[in-house]
Design a protein around this motif. Structure first.
Motif, mmCIF file in Angstrom:
data_model
loop_
_atom_site.group_PDB
_atom_site.id
_atom_site.type_symbol
_atom_site.label_atom_id
_atom_site.label_comp_id
_atom_site.label_asym_id
_atom_site.label_seq_id
_atom_site.Cartn_x
_atom_site.Cartn_y
_atom_site.Cartn_z
ATOM 1 N N ASP A 69 -2.285 2.137 -3.083
ATOM 2 C CA ASP A 69 -1.988 1.403 -1.841
ATOM 3 C C ASP A 69 -1.086 2.227 -0.916
ATOM 4 N N HIS A 70 -0.873 1.684 0.311
ATOM 5 C CA HIS A 70 -0.116 2.459 1.311
ATOM 6 C C HIS A 70 1.327 2.711 0.869
ATOM 7 N N ALA A 71 1.849 1.849 -0.008
ATOM 8 C CA ALA A 71 3.227 2.032 -0.466
ATOM 9 C C ALA A 71 3.320 3.307 -1.322
ATOM 10 N N LEU A 131 10.925 3.528 7.355
ATOM 11 C CA LEU A 131 9.820 4.385 6.898
ATOM 12 C C LEU A 131 8.856 3.680 5.941
ATOM 13 N N HIS A 132 9.071 2.387 5.665
ATOM 14 C CA HIS A 132 8.384 1.764 4.528
ATOM 15 C C HIS A 132 6.850 1.762 4.651
ATOM 16 N N ASP A 133 6.306 1.715 5.868
ATOM 17 C CA ASP A 133 4.844 1.620 5.996
ATOM 18 C C ASP A 133 4.179 2.920 6.465
ATOM 19 N N LEU A 134 4.894 4.040 6.372
ATOM 20 C CA LEU A 134 4.298 5.314 6.826
ATOM 21 C C LEU A 134 2.987 5.620 6.107
ATOM 22 N N GLY A 135 2.846 5.119 4.880
ATOM 23 C CA GLY A 135 1.601 5.336 4.130
ATOM 24 C C GLY A 135 0.384 4.811 4.884
ATOM 25 N N LYS A 136 0.574 3.784 5.736
ATOM 26 C CA LYS A 136 -0.566 3.248 6.504
ATOM 27 C C LYS A 136 -1.111 4.292 7.466
ATOM 28 N N LEU A 137 -0.203 5.113 8.016
ATOM 29 C CA LEU A 137 -0.663 6.180 8.918
ATOM 30 C C LEU A 137 -1.501 7.186 8.151
ATOM 31 N N ASN A 169 7.839 0.993 -3.767
ATOM 32 C CA ASN A 169 7.815 -0.323 -4.435
ATOM 33 C C ASN A 169 8.005 -1.509 -3.500
ATOM 34 N N HIS A 170 7.845 -1.312 -2.183
ATOM 35 C CA HIS A 170 8.196 -2.444 -1.313
ATOM 36 C C HIS A 170 7.234 -3.622 -1.455
ATOM 37 N N HIS A 171 6.040 -3.399 -2.044
ATOM 38 C CA HIS A 171 5.172 -4.548 -2.343
ATOM 39 C C HIS A 171 5.207 -4.925 -3.821
ATOM 40 N N ARG A 172 5.947 -4.170 -4.628
ATOM 41 C CA ARG A 172 6.166 -4.506 -6.048
ATOM 42 C C ARG A 172 7.648 -4.341 -6.295
HETATM 43 FE FE LIG Z 1 3.769 -2.395 3.490
#
Ligand SMILES: [Fe+2]
Ligand SMILES: [Fe+2]
Length: 283
Positions: free
Chosen positions: A184-186, A142-148, A208-211
């Motif tokens: 951000d998307h995260a 589910l980590h990138d659902l924010g992009k949707l 936090n997957h990018h931090r």
């Molecule tokens: Fe990401």
């Protein structure tokens, strides 16, 4: 603009089955009974049908035919069942095309599936991480659902500006989103999962997957961070940049991840690509 207002603006995300959300809260408990899982699944006909179809497809390679949820749980064991159910339940969402975010149909889904598989590889390689495998798998999925959410709520001009800044300034997608949108998307993905009342560990890992956070526990965000990098190496997606291919220094130092170790994990993830593609064709 806040992450929550963006989540509230999304109209086109399919709803996630109640049974899947209930199972996710079970994931967080240390002792899950096979019977608990069966009881939750039995009330969701659609998910049950998808599960049985998956169990009987050649991509799973089971020897016997599976005709009931009880039998499926017995044969696969609850960890594998939970992962399969999470994949089937959330696959529909990640399969949505997000052309505005330069992602075609299935690209985000493939990246999500490879990332989820990569989390398992990371856990196997870093036994000291002591993460719950099903929780970690789901966080990877589910980590990138924010992009949707961003793809559906942010204007085309802003999205174009984000893409442009990534290339022009050689910054990460998440950094460019911060500059243009102030989030951000995260963060947006975390807000979406919070609105679904998902376990906090998963929400924090996605946020936090990018931090990535390495201390104190939990360090699930760091596992997902590494898995995301592995997935980008193993199965490149259009528009990814150099930042997608690097593990943060703090995480690399904490877990001793050097180039050789990363190569080894990427190689392991590549071995699953064919399996992922077969699964996508079936689900
Ligand atoms: Fe990401
Ligand atoms: Fe990602």
């Amino acid at each position: 603009m806040t992450a929550i207002t963006l989540v509230q603006k999304v109209k086109n995300l399919p709803t996630v089955s109640e049974a899947a959300l209930k199972l996710l809260s079970l994931l967080d408990q240390s002792s899950v009974d096979n019977e608990d899982i069966v009881q939750v699944l039995k009330y969701d006909n659609v998910l049950t049908a998808k599960l049985l179809r998956a169990c009987n497809s050649p991509s799973l390679g089971l020897q016997e035919s599976v005709s009931s949820v009880d039998q499926a749980v017995l044969i696969l064991g609850h960890q594998q069942i939970l992962r399969l159910v999470m994949t089937l339940a959330f696959g529909g969402i990640t399969k949505i095309a997000s052309m505005a975010y330069t992602m075609e149909v299935n690209e985000l889904w493939e990246h999500s599936l490879v990332s989820a598989t990569a989390v398992e590889i990371v856990i196997a390689d870093l036994p000291e991480s002591d993460a719950n495998a099903s929780v970690a798998f789901t966080a990877g999925l589910l980590h990138d659902l924010g992009k949707l959410v961003l793809g559906q709520t942010v204007g085309a001009d802003d999205l174009a500006e984000i893409r442009d800044r990534c290339e022009r300034k050689q910054i990460s997608g998440s950094q460019a989103e911060q500059e243009v949108l102030g989030l951000d998307h995260a963060e947006v993905g975390g807000a979406l999962l919070r609105s679904w009342r998902l376990p906090l560990g998963i929400v924090e890992a996605v946020e936090n997957h990018h931090r990535p956070v390495t201390k104190p526990e939990p360090r699930l965000s760091a596992l997902v961070h590494i898995a995301n990098v592995i997935a980008h190496h193993a199965s490149p997606v259009p528009g990814q940049n150099l930042h997608d291919l690097r593990v943060a220094d703090t995480v690399a130092a904490e877990w001793g991840i050097n180039e050789e170790k990363l190569d080894h994990m990427v190689g392991a993830a590549r071995q699953y690509l064919e399996h992922v593609e077969r699964f996508m064709a079936m689900a």
